[in-house]
Design a protein around this motif. Sequence first.
Motif, short mmCIF file in Angstrom:
data_model
loop_
_atom_site.label_atom_id
_atom_site.label_comp_id
_atom_site.label_asym_id
_atom_site.label_seq_id
_atom_site.Cartn_x
_atom_site.Cartn_y
_atom_site.Cartn_z
N LYS A 86 -3.80 7.18 -2.22
CA LYS A 86 -4.27 8.38 -1.53
C LYS A 86 -3.41 9.60 -1.83
CE LYS A 86 -5.55 9.94 3.16
NZ LYS A 86 -7.00 10.02 2.96
N TYR A 87 -2.09 9.41 -1.92
CA TYR A 87 -1.18 10.55 -1.98
C TYR A 87 -0.40 10.71 -3.29
CZ TYR A 87 -1.98 11.26 2.99
OH TYR A 87 -2.57 11.52 4.20
N GLU B 297 4.62 8.32 -2.41
CA GLU B 297 3.97 9.60 -2.67
C GLU B 297 4.36 10.19 -4.02
OE1 GLU B 297 5.05 12.04 0.63
OE2 GLU B 297 4.00 10.76 2.08
#
Length: 326
Positions: free
Chosen positions: A319-320, A280
């Motif tokens: 995605k993050y 992340e």
Amino acid sequence: MKHVSILVPHGHTSLSNIEGTHQILSEVNKQMAAMDRSPLFQIQLVGLEKATTQTNGLFTVNPDVLVGAVAKTDLIIIPAIHGNPQVAVENNKAFLPWIVSQYRGGAEVASFCIGAFFLAATGLLHGKQCATHWVAANEFRQMFPEVNLVDHKIMTEEDGIYTSGGAYSYLNLLIYLIEKFAGRDVAILISKAFMIDIDRLSQSPFIIFQGQKEHEDEQIKKAQDFIEHNFQERITVDQLADMLALGRRSLERRFKKATSNTVSEYIQRVKVEAAKKNLESGRKNINEVMYEVGYSDVKAFRTVFRKTTGLSPLEYRNKYNKMSAV
């Protein structure tokens, strides 16, 4: 036309579940009319008293009808009820026999998020699959061990009973129900109008694993702490058993009872959670992250990561991770 009963419970209820359901199903009726088709839903807010003030005092919901006046319904919607689940059940117990009676008379029942606790209190979920918010999964398992909780799923359907996962995943269950009752074309139209991701089935990418420590077994808590501080190393069940002076079988039985995971599952989840945090916010590549959390086999790491999150490590990072997206 299907009669839909959206429950308005006492207590701090998810108003978005109530109002959002009413708005979206009403929009279905509008779209059906635009297609020269008959309205599909007769929607009513069903309560225990005429003015239901929420715990926070900011809102009052005025049901269309009280529960005793609804002799027959086709679909019951149970919104999330916040706070202590046992208190919520006690404060709204007058709904319970009515829900059971309606279900036995042919009605279907859907719960949103932690509304699953209230649905489970009816006994209708006994032996069935159920989804709820992943944060509440361990508490739910402890309260309702007879229910098959599948905390990674966005929704479940079994014998006319539907449940949805955490928070706004109720929107995904609504789209699913609209497709079932009105057809794929209407479901796609509504999903686009409200910008709801259609066909999303898992809440795994959103789960934050924080350990399941809401139990009283202090030796198992020591095992959990050891795993969380040494997950990069190879940890075995025998090693933990020796450290705690427990037999292997006793450790495995107590660990599963306390955490709802086997020892190996817990180790995997701790490793994957550490990998998620690295993906992340860090700049390391997939292999570097893999080695850092104690994996040396790329295939094994990807398999465990996807099983836990529903995404590959690369998909999760894309995605993050803001830097990755840029």
